[in-house]
Design an enzyme around this catalytic site. Structure first.
Site, PDB file in Angstrom:
ATOM      1  N   LYS A  13       0.839  -1.220   0.000  1.00 36.24           N
ATOM      2  CA  LYS A  13       0.000   0.000   0.000  1.00 36.24           C
ATOM      3  C   LYS A  13       0.870   1.266   0.000  1.00 36.24           C
ATOM      4  CE  LYS A  13      -2.072  -1.072   3.901  1.00 36.24           C
ATOM      5  NZ  LYS A  13      -1.387  -2.332   4.248  1.00 36.24           N
ATOM      6  N   ARG A  88     -10.220   0.721   7.959  1.00 37.87           N
ATOM      7  CA  ARG A  88      -9.756  -0.628   8.316  1.00 37.87           C
ATOM      8  C   ARG A  88     -10.838  -1.434   9.017  1.00 37.87           C
ATOM      9  NH1 ARG A  88      -3.899   0.420   8.513  1.00 37.87           N
ATOM     10  NH2 ARG A  88      -2.835  -1.532   8.911  1.00 37.87           N
ATOM     11  N   ARG A 127      11.977  -5.327   4.494  1.00 45.09           N
ATOM     12  CA  ARG A 127      11.856  -3.897   4.811  1.00 45.09           C
ATOM     13  C   ARG A 127      12.614  -3.575   6.103  1.00 45.09           C
ATOM     14  NH1 ARG A 127       6.003  -1.494   5.433  1.00 45.09           N
ATOM     15  NH2 ARG A 127       5.955  -2.927   7.189  1.00 45.09           N
ATOM     16  N   ARG A 139      10.522  -0.334  12.399  1.00 51.15           N
ATOM     17  CA  ARG A 139       9.178  -0.265  12.984  1.00 51.15           C
ATOM     18  C   ARG A 139       9.022  -1.328  14.060  1.00 51.15           C
ATOM     19  NH1 ARG A 139       4.663   0.228   8.315  1.00 51.15           N
ATOM     20  NH2 ARG A 139       3.563  -1.067   9.817  1.00 51.15           N
ATOM     21  N   ARG A 150      -1.032  -8.699  13.400  1.00 48.56           N
ATOM     22  CA  ARG A 150      -1.545  -7.712  12.433  1.00 48.56           C
ATOM     23  C   ARG A 150      -2.363  -8.415  11.351  1.00 48.56           C
ATOM     24  NH1 ARG A 150       4.003  -5.259  10.820  1.00 48.56           N
ATOM     25  NH2 ARG A 150       2.901  -3.973   9.308  1.00 48.56           N
TER      26      ARG A 150
HETATM   27  P1  AP5 Z   1       4.818  -1.580   1.871  1.00 47.08           P
HETATM   28  O1  AP5 Z   1       4.501  -0.781   0.666  1.00 47.08           O
HETATM   29  O2  AP5 Z   1       5.500  -0.915   2.989  1.00 47.08           O
HETATM   30  O3  AP5 Z   1       3.518  -2.350   2.391  1.00 47.08           O
HETATM   31  P2  AP5 Z   1       2.278  -1.812   3.244  1.00 47.08           P
HETATM   32  O4  AP5 Z   1       1.073  -2.475   2.691  1.00 47.08           O
HETATM   33  O5  AP5 Z   1       2.299  -0.327   3.315  1.00 47.08           O
HETATM   34  O6  AP5 Z   1       2.645  -2.483   4.641  1.00 47.08           O
HETATM   35  P3  AP5 Z   1       2.508  -1.889   6.115  1.00 47.08           P
HETATM   36  O7  AP5 Z   1       3.318  -2.826   6.963  1.00 47.08           O
HETATM   37  O8  AP5 Z   1       2.849  -0.457   6.183  1.00 47.08           O
HETATM   38  O9  AP5 Z   1       0.981  -2.092   6.339  1.00 47.08           O
HETATM   39  P4  AP5 Z   1       0.134  -2.015   7.629  1.00 47.08           P
HETATM   40  O10 AP5 Z   1      -1.220  -1.934   7.079  1.00 47.08           O
HETATM   41  O11 AP5 Z   1       0.357  -3.133   8.582  1.00 47.08           O
HETATM   42  O12 AP5 Z   1       0.736  -0.766   8.389  1.00 47.08           O
HETATM   43  P5  AP5 Z   1       0.175   0.697   8.720  1.00 47.08           P
HETATM   44  O13 AP5 Z   1       1.316   1.585   8.804  1.00 47.08           O
HETATM   45  O14 AP5 Z   1      -0.941   1.042   7.836  1.00 47.08           O
HETATM   46  O15 AP5 Z   1       5.681  -2.829   1.372  1.00 47.08           O
HETATM   47  C1  AP5 Z   1       6.282  -3.710   2.288  1.00 47.08           C
HETATM   48  C2  AP5 Z   1       7.619  -4.233   1.719  1.00 47.08           C
HETATM   49  O16 AP5 Z   1       7.352  -5.012   0.565  1.00 47.08           O
HETATM   50  C3  AP5 Z   1       8.570  -3.130   1.272  1.00 47.08           C
HETATM   51  O17 AP5 Z   1       9.869  -3.511   1.561  1.00 47.08           O
HETATM   52  C4  AP5 Z   1       8.351  -3.045  -0.248  1.00 47.08           C
HETATM   53  O18 AP5 Z   1       9.501  -2.605  -0.918  1.00 47.08           O
HETATM   54  C5  AP5 Z   1       8.007  -4.478  -0.577  1.00 47.08           C
HETATM   55  N1  AP5 Z   1       7.075  -4.596  -1.703  1.00 47.08           N
HETATM   56  C6  AP5 Z   1       5.989  -3.821  -1.963  1.00 47.08           C
HETATM   57  N2  AP5 Z   1       5.364  -4.239  -3.069  1.00 47.08           N
HETATM   58  C7  AP5 Z   1       6.045  -5.310  -3.521  1.00 47.08           C
HETATM   59  C8  AP5 Z   1       5.886  -6.188  -4.653  1.00 47.08           C
HETATM   60  N3  AP5 Z   1       4.897  -6.031  -5.534  1.00 47.08           N
HETATM   61  N4  AP5 Z   1       6.779  -7.188  -4.815  1.00 47.08           N
HETATM   62  C9  AP5 Z   1       7.812  -7.355  -3.935  1.00 47.08           C
HETATM   63  N5  AP5 Z   1       8.026  -6.552  -2.863  1.00 47.08           N
HETATM   64  C10 AP5 Z   1       7.151  -5.548  -2.659  1.00 47.08           C
HETATM   65  O19 AP5 Z   1      -0.447   0.469  10.181  1.00 47.08           O
HETATM   66  C11 AP5 Z   1       0.380   0.223  11.290  1.00 47.08           C
HETATM   67  C12 AP5 Z   1      -0.464   0.149  12.555  1.00 47.08           C
HETATM   68  O20 AP5 Z   1      -1.094   1.415  12.799  1.00 47.08           O
HETATM   69  C13 AP5 Z   1      -1.641  -0.846  12.524  1.00 47.08           C
HETATM   70  O21 AP5 Z   1      -1.227  -2.152  12.853  1.00 47.08           O
HETATM   71  C14 AP5 Z   1      -2.570  -0.240  13.570  1.00 47.08           C
HETATM   72  O22 AP5 Z   1      -2.140  -0.515  14.868  1.00 47.08           O
HETATM   73  C15 AP5 Z   1      -2.408   1.254  13.326  1.00 47.08           C
HETATM   74  N6  AP5 Z   1      -3.373   1.776  12.328  1.00 47.08           N
HETATM   75  C16 AP5 Z   1      -3.075   2.333  11.136  1.00 47.08           C
HETATM   76  N7  AP5 Z   1      -4.186   2.691  10.478  1.00 47.08           N
HETATM   77  C17 AP5 Z   1      -5.222   2.356  11.283  1.00 47.08           C
HETATM   78  C18 AP5 Z   1      -6.627   2.455  11.141  1.00 47.08           C
HETATM   79  N8  AP5 Z   1      -7.194   2.972  10.043  1.00 47.08           N
HETATM   80  N9  AP5 Z   1      -7.393   1.986  12.171  1.00 47.08           N
HETATM   81  C19 AP5 Z   1      -6.849   1.459  13.289  1.00 47.08           C
HETATM   82  N10 AP5 Z   1      -5.520   1.338  13.469  1.00 47.08           N
HETATM   83  C20 AP5 Z   1      -4.717   1.778  12.478  1.00 47.08           C
HETATM   84 MG    MG Z   2       2.489   1.095   4.894  1.00 45.18          MG
END
Ligand code: AP5
Ligand code: MG
Length: 270
Positions: A13, A88, A127, A139, A150
């Site tokens: 994402k 979410r 990552r 992180r 997660r």
């Molecule tokens: P990356 O692009 O970083 O993936 P991502 O989907 O952004 O992963 P996140 O770990 O950030 O998602 P998340 O939803 O758990 O975290 P968030 O910060 O939203 O890619 C990952 C890796 O893969 C990278 O190294 C990249 O280079 C590689 N990659 C990407 N695409 C690829 C491909 N096609 N092929 C190969 N490699 C690839 O949330 C964190 C925390 O915040 C949550 O757990 C929760 O506690 C809280 N939170 C956030 N939003 C909310 C909400 N709306 N409601 C409640 N709690 C929330």
């Molecule tokens: Mg992310």
């Protein structure tokens, strides 16, 4: 362009959101990043979110809905945004519907990045290793143990959104197992087909990006001519890249009025 990127942790994402920002001059609204900034700044929201995030759970709906509704109000979001990691839960999606209705805004699409669970751990570990290699803080939730939690939260609370948006004819699923470039191309194709791309803004952002790339490519050549001159040339290269970046930002701002406002300002408030 107003889209949601939906997908499990590590599905890409953030990666795709940043690419869309560069190409289209819209803003990325990542609740995860806003929350991490709030945790780092030890704001009241950050203090509330810290332990929940570290354990892989979801922060309460009212907290994230509050953050997003404030952020969407900002002038730089007027012309378009990419919601990364929000909504979410079904209540968050309902709150977003109300918010957009109130502002007379319409979502173009919800893009689901579908990735095999077995690939996610590898991605998150890569990552974490890359972050560590850059000397930055990893992180706190990028560990195998927290990733399992997660993923469980995603399955229980976020996956129902696939049905929610499919019923509303907003859902488009993309194979997130393709390479990063292929996923970007596929998303671009979908957005063009939906007429969600502002071609003027996209053209300007693209040519500004090319200017940065050109400056970066031409600079190292002069740096390699001789050792005494190398330092000076490298400095010149950095300057050229900086100037081109500034031009790029200016171009994007021109294409998307109001895009100059900094996200960080709001983040610090969160
Ligand atoms: P990356 O692009 O970083 O993936 P991502 O989907 O952004 O992963 P996140 O770990 O950030 O998602 P998340 O939803 O758990 O975290 P968030 O910060 O939203 O890619 C990952 C890796 O893969 C990278 O190294 C990249 O280079 C590689 N990659 C990407 N695409 C690829 C491909 N096609 N092929 C190969 N490699 C690839 O949330 C964190 C925390 O915040 C949550 O757990 C929760 O506690 C809280 N939170 C956030 N939003 C909310 C909400 N709306 N409601 C409640 N709690 C929330
Ligand atoms: Mg992310």
């Amino acid at each position: 362009m107003r889209i949601i990127l939906l997908g499990p942790p590590g599905s890409g994402k953030g990666t795709q959101a940043q690419r869309l920002v560069q190409r289209n001059g819209v803003v990325q609204l990542s609740t995860g990043e806003m929350l991490r900034a709030a945790v780092a700044a030890e704001t009241p929201i950050g203090l509330k979110a810290k332990d929940i995030m570290a354990s892989g759970g979801l922060v309460p709906d009212d907290v994230v809905v509050g953050i997003i509704s404030d952020r969407i109000e900002q002038p730089d979001a007027r012309r378009g945004f990419i919601l990364d990691g929000f909504p979410r839960t079904v209540p968050q999606a309902e709150a977003l519907d109300d918010l957009l209705k109130h502002k007379h805004m319409k979502l173009d699409a919800v893009i689901e990045l579908r990735v095999n669970e077995s690939a996610l751990l590898q991605r998150v570990e890569t990552r974490a290793a890359e972050t560590r290699a850059r000397g930055e803080d990893v992180r706190i939730d990028d560990t195998p143990e927290v990733l399992i939690k997660r993923l469980a939260a995603y399955r229980a609370q976020t996956e129902p959104l696939i049905h929610y948006y499919s019923e509303r004819r907003k859902l488009v699923t993309v194979d997130g197992m393709m390479t990063i470039e292929e996923v970007t191309r596929e998303i671009g194709r979908i957005l063009h087909a939906l007429g969600a791309v502002d071609s003027k803004a996209s053209k300007k952002a693209h040519s500004a990006k090319r200017a940065v790339k050109k400056a970066a490519q031409s600079a190292p050549k002069s740096a390699s001519r001789g050792r005494p001159a190398a330092k000076k040339a490298a400095k010149g290269a950095r300057k050229a890249v900086k100037a081109a970046s500034k031009a790029a930002r200016k171009g994007a701002r021109k294409a998307v009025p109001g895009a100059a406002k900094k996200v960080t300002k709001k983040r610090a408030k969160a």
